[in-house]
Design a protein around this motif. Structure first.
Motif, mmCIF file in Angstrom:
data_model
loop_
_atom_site.group_PDB
_atom_site.id
_atom_site.type_symbol
_atom_site.label_atom_id
_atom_site.label_comp_id
_atom_site.label_asym_id
_atom_site.label_seq_id
_atom_site.Cartn_x
_atom_site.Cartn_y
_atom_site.Cartn_z
ATOM 1 N N VAL A 545 0.888 -1.161 0.000
ATOM 2 C CA VAL A 545 0.000 0.000 0.000
ATOM 3 C C VAL A 545 0.930 1.216 0.000
ATOM 4 O O VAL A 545 1.849 1.300 0.821
ATOM 5 C CB VAL A 545 -0.882 0.008 1.266
ATOM 6 C CG1 VAL A 545 -1.770 1.242 1.286
ATOM 7 C CG2 VAL A 545 -1.710 -1.267 1.344
ATOM 8 N N LEU A 546 0.671 2.142 -0.937
ATOM 9 C CA LEU A 546 1.590 3.284 -1.053
ATOM 10 C C LEU A 546 1.140 4.458 -0.190
ATOM 11 O O LEU A 546 -0.044 4.595 0.144
ATOM 12 C CB LEU A 546 1.660 3.724 -2.518
ATOM 13 C CG LEU A 546 2.164 2.655 -3.495
ATOM 14 C CD1 LEU A 546 2.226 3.213 -4.910
ATOM 15 C CD2 LEU A 546 3.533 2.125 -3.069
ATOM 16 N N LYS A 547 2.108 5.293 0.139
ATOM 17 C CA LYS A 547 1.786 6.516 0.878
ATOM 18 C C LYS A 547 1.012 7.467 -0.045
ATOM 19 O O LYS A 547 1.100 7.353 -1.270
ATOM 20 C CB LYS A 547 3.082 7.192 1.334
ATOM 21 C CG LYS A 547 3.769 6.405 2.432
ATOM 22 C CD LYS A 547 5.029 7.108 2.881
ATOM 23 C CE LYS A 547 5.729 6.291 3.954
ATOM 24 N NZ LYS A 547 7.150 6.632 4.101
ATOM 25 N N MET A 548 0.310 8.412 0.529
ATOM 26 C CA MET A 548 -0.422 9.398 -0.278
ATOM 27 C C MET A 548 0.574 10.238 -1.094
ATOM 28 O O MET A 548 1.672 10.524 -0.623
ATOM 29 C CB MET A 548 -1.190 10.360 0.648
ATOM 30 C CG MET A 548 -2.250 9.697 1.493
ATOM 31 S SD MET A 548 -3.611 9.124 0.501
ATOM 32 C CE MET A 548 -4.478 10.667 0.282
ATOM 33 N N GLY A 549 0.154 10.596 -2.275
ATOM 34 C CA GLY A 549 0.934 11.566 -3.059
ATOM 35 C C GLY A 549 2.154 10.983 -3.758
ATOM 36 O O GLY A 549 3.010 11.727 -4.238
ATOM 37 N N VAL A 550 2.255 9.650 -3.856
ATOM 38 C CA VAL A 550 3.408 9.050 -4.540
ATOM 39 C C VAL A 550 3.245 9.263 -6.048
ATOM 40 O O VAL A 550 2.172 9.012 -6.598
ATOM 41 C CB VAL A 550 3.489 7.535 -4.212
ATOM 42 C CG1 VAL A 550 4.523 6.847 -5.085
ATOM 43 C CG2 VAL A 550 3.792 7.337 -2.741
ATOM 44 N N THR A 551 4.299 9.729 -6.695
ATOM 45 C CA THR A 551 4.169 10.030 -8.126
ATOM 46 C C THR A 551 4.770 8.938 -9.019
ATOM 47 O O THR A 551 4.446 8.866 -10.200
ATOM 48 C CB THR A 551 4.858 11.376 -8.433
ATOM 49 O OG1 THR A 551 6.168 11.320 -7.882
ATOM 50 C CG2 THR A 551 4.063 12.539 -7.866
ATOM 51 N N LYS A 552 5.636 8.123 -8.468
ATOM 52 C CA LYS A 552 6.240 7.051 -9.288
ATOM 53 C C LYS A 552 5.175 6.053 -9.722
ATOM 54 O O LYS A 552 4.181 5.853 -9.014
ATOM 55 C CB LYS A 552 7.239 6.281 -8.427
ATOM 56 C CG LYS A 552 8.615 6.847 -8.414
ATOM 57 C CD LYS A 552 9.514 5.898 -7.635
ATOM 58 C CE LYS A 552 10.749 6.599 -7.163
ATOM 59 N NZ LYS A 552 11.429 5.899 -6.112
#
Ligand code: COA
Ligand code: AMP
Length: 636
Positions: A545-552
């Motif tokens: 689960v990714l953190k908020m705001g990840v652009t990759k």
């Protein structure tokens, strides 16, 4: 009428001191024991207290002194180095070991000091192990497929004075440089060894670090051989780190006396091997099978052992095992089922077997993971010989359940490693520590005391030993395997009850992999589960689960976490699949439902957990699993 197996088993449980005291007569002691079993400090039981012994003497010197110096002790067979074959008689092995013991002594290693051995499958690995035993040093072998970080963790825990390594290993046709991994590990570790001894291999020599590194060959040329040093039977012989629930491995300790007695006893009674016969464990010295059955037990018994630097397939083909068996006259082979799955996949009709004379080959032993009935049947049909599944663990050091071929051959029941071996009082318990009825699944435990050769504790960590193994079921050792016993007393091993998975016979911690994924800066949460794989038994699959705001992109992050596990745990983890999800299924108290994810992935029936936070998440997980090739999910 009671058969030989039952008689031996009953005696080992009812009169353990008599049983093991008698087995101990096969060992050469410097001083005999005061007590066979010392139960004065429960739950820490000790075997052969008061005795003085030397493990290396019993493995090597005593056979030479008994007139068997010309008998073959060790055959090195290495298809990956242009089919090298090197043979050592017991006399030659003694000389090599004594000289290397001299090297270690010259570097300041003495009784009780630790030595880490990080080596490929070359004869110098067992030579280094035996050299440590000779001078009473405690070795800790680290499997070559582990990365620098894993080696560093072990360096910090064992605090070795010296590390013995090689310039490279060879994996089928790839040369793997070991020296950068070793240097990286020492750099990462807080504890620094005084010296490293490096075996230079022509396939990939390395530069030595001045002042710290010593060249194996040059050092051998300069020293006097060292003699066997008397140690207490209860002194540690080795530490072998194994995966637990977390990324922090457990340092399983093995003592000298109990280990000698138990392993010597198994060679005839379990494996039906006589001194002088050839026994081959196709494993790696970095695993417990390698410690017990490539190095120690065959040598204690005066048998011939094989150190094979190759694979079951690809070196050069799926006939490799038959070639080794025929060429060296192997009587019994011990390997992991995954090796046979590899052979079966490439040569389904076992045609390559027909090219070799297997007349001296009597028995195949399998362990390390569950033997699936298909592979068992295939091996029995192809070989037309007994195929014996037996069950054990790094902690136990030798088989807990097996068909004891030298004692009494019991009928095979596919899916079962047969019955508890003498010494192992196996019971199946429920959560309240009550024995469950036959046929019912529970936690497989062993009533204390454990027999000789099993772990007396964890390195420098009695508390973790008690907490990990002896607390959940008071008076018992918890194996962390679940399973059942049938009406005839046959044991069935079904699953681990912790976060350990088994990948190609290699024991790995999903918890350890999660710790690595969690270090990625974009990962908020993660889970790793072991899913079924037809070839390797199990494979790890990661959910992140990714953190908020990840652009990759998700693909990029998956690629990065896969690389991190390879770099930090090692290629042996075989962590190649991960998927990004919005959230993880949890109980209302926040526990991730790994077991349910695994069942969905394996297409096993599963029930909606009553305590699940939000049932819709399981549909999302099913979709995610499908996207990476798993799960056609059905609810039970
Ligand atoms: N040093 C460096 N790298 C190693 C290594 C070592 N000693 N051992 C394994 N690796 C690497 C492999 O090269 C492979 O790397 P890759 O991802 O670049 O291909 C990776 O670790 C996985 O290795 P492995 O699990 O051995 O898979 P494999 O596909 O190379 O071989 C088998 C599969 C089944 C043939 C092999 O695992 C095998 O023979 N296993 C059964 C015997 C055994 O050792 N059992 C252990 C306990 S009894
Ligand atoms: P290791 O410590 O690497 O030897 O792994 C031990 C674990 O491997 C056990 O706890 C089991 O889960 C599994 N295992 C080993 N041998 C067998 C077997 N014969 N059948 C089923 N599982 C096995």
């Amino acid at each position: 009428m009671t058969g030989a197996y039952q008689e031996a088993f009953d005696r080992s449980i009812n009169d353990p001191e008599g049983f093991w005291g008698q087995a101990a007569e096969d060992i050469t002691w410097i001083k005999r024991w005061d007590k066979v079993l010392d139960a004065s400090n429960k739950p820490f039981y000790r075997w052969f207290t008061g005795a003085v012994v030397n493990t290396c003497y019993n493995a090597v010197d005593r056979h030479v002194e008994a007139g068997h110096g010309e008998r073959l002790a060790l055959i090195y067979d290495s298809p990956v180095t242009g089919n090298t074959i090197r043979k050592y008689t017991y006399a030659q092995l003694r000389d090599e070991v004594a000289t290397f013991a001299g090297v270690l002594a010259s570097l300041g290693v003495s009784k009780g000091d630790r030595v880490i051995i990080y080596m490929p499958m070359v004869p110098e690995a067992p030579i280094a192990m035996l050299a440590c035993a000779r001078i009473g040093a405690v070795h800790s072998v680290v499997f070559g497929g582990f990365a620098a970080n894993e080696l560093a963790v072990r360096i910090n825990d064992a605090k070795p004075k010296v590390i013995v390594s090689a310039s490279c290993g060879i994996e089928t046709n790839k040369v793997i440089a070991y020296k950068p991994l070793l240097d990286g590990a020492i750099e990462l570790a807080e504890h620094k060894p005084d010296h490293c001894v490096i075996l230079q291999r022509p396939q990939g020599p390395c530069a030595l670090t001045p002042g710290r590194d010593v060249d194996w060959a040059e050092a051998q040329a300069k020293v006097q051989p060292a003699d066997c040093v008397p140690v207490a039977a209860t002194d540690p012989l080795y530490i072998l780190y194994t995966s637990g629930t977390t990324g922090e491995p457990k340092g399983v300790v093995r003592d000298n006396g109990g280990h000698l007695v138990a392993l010597k006893w198994t060679m005839k009674n379990i494996y039906d091997i006589e001194p002088g016969e050839v026994f081959w464990a196709a494993s790696d010295v970095g695993w417990v099978v390698g410690h017990s059955y490539i190095v120690y037990a065959p040598l204690f018994h005066g048998a011939t052992t094989i150190i094979y630097e190759g694979k079951p397939v690809g070196t050069p083909d799926a006939g490799a095992f038959w070639r080794v068996i025929a060429q060296h006259g192997v009587k019994a082979l011990f390997t992991a089922p995954t090796a046979f799955r590899a052979i079966k996949r490439e040569d389904p009709n076992a045609l390559l077997m027909k090219n070799y004379d297997l007349s001296r080959f009597k028995t195949l032993f399998l362990a390390g993971e569950r033997t699936d009935p298909d592979t068992l049947q295939w091996a029995m049909d192809a070989l037309d010989r007994p195929v014996i599944d037996h069950w054990w663990q790094t902690e136990t050091g030798w088989a807990i359940a097996a068909d004891c071929m030298g004692l009494e051959v019991l009928p095979v029941k596919p899916g079962s490693p047969t019955k508890p071996v003498p010494g192992w009082n196996v019971v199946v318990l429920d959560e309240g520590c009550r024995e469950v009825p036959r046929g019912q699944i529970g936690s497989i435990c062993v009533k204390l005391p454990l027999p000789p050769g099993s772990l007396p504790t964890l390195w420098n960590n009695d508390a973790r030993y008690v907490k990990s193994y002896l607390t959940e079921f008071p008076g018992h050792y918890a194996t962390a395997d679940a399973g059942y016993m049938d009406e005839d007393g046959y044991v069935y091993i079904m699953a681990r009850t912790d976060d350990v998975i088994n990948v190609a016979g290699h024991r790995l911690s999903t918890g350890g992999m999660e710790e690595v994924l969690a270090k990625h800066p974009d990962v908020a949460e993660c889970a790793v589960v072991g899913v079924h794989d037809d070839f390797k038994g199990q494979l790890p699959v990661g959910f992140i689960v990714l953190k908020m705001g990840v652009t990759k992109s998700n693909e990029q992050i998956v690629k990065e976490v896969v690389g991190m596990v390879r770099d930090q745990i090692g290629p042996v983890a075989a962590f190649k699949t991960a998927t990004v999800v919005d959230r993880l299924p949890k109980t209302r108290s926040g526990k991730i439902l790994r077991g349910t994810i695994q069942k969905i992935a394996d297409n096993e029936p599963w029930k909606m957990p009553a305590t699940i936070d939000d049932p819709a998440i399981l549909d999302e997980i099913t979709q995610a699993l499908k996207s990476v090739g798993y799960a056609s999910a059905r609810k039970g």
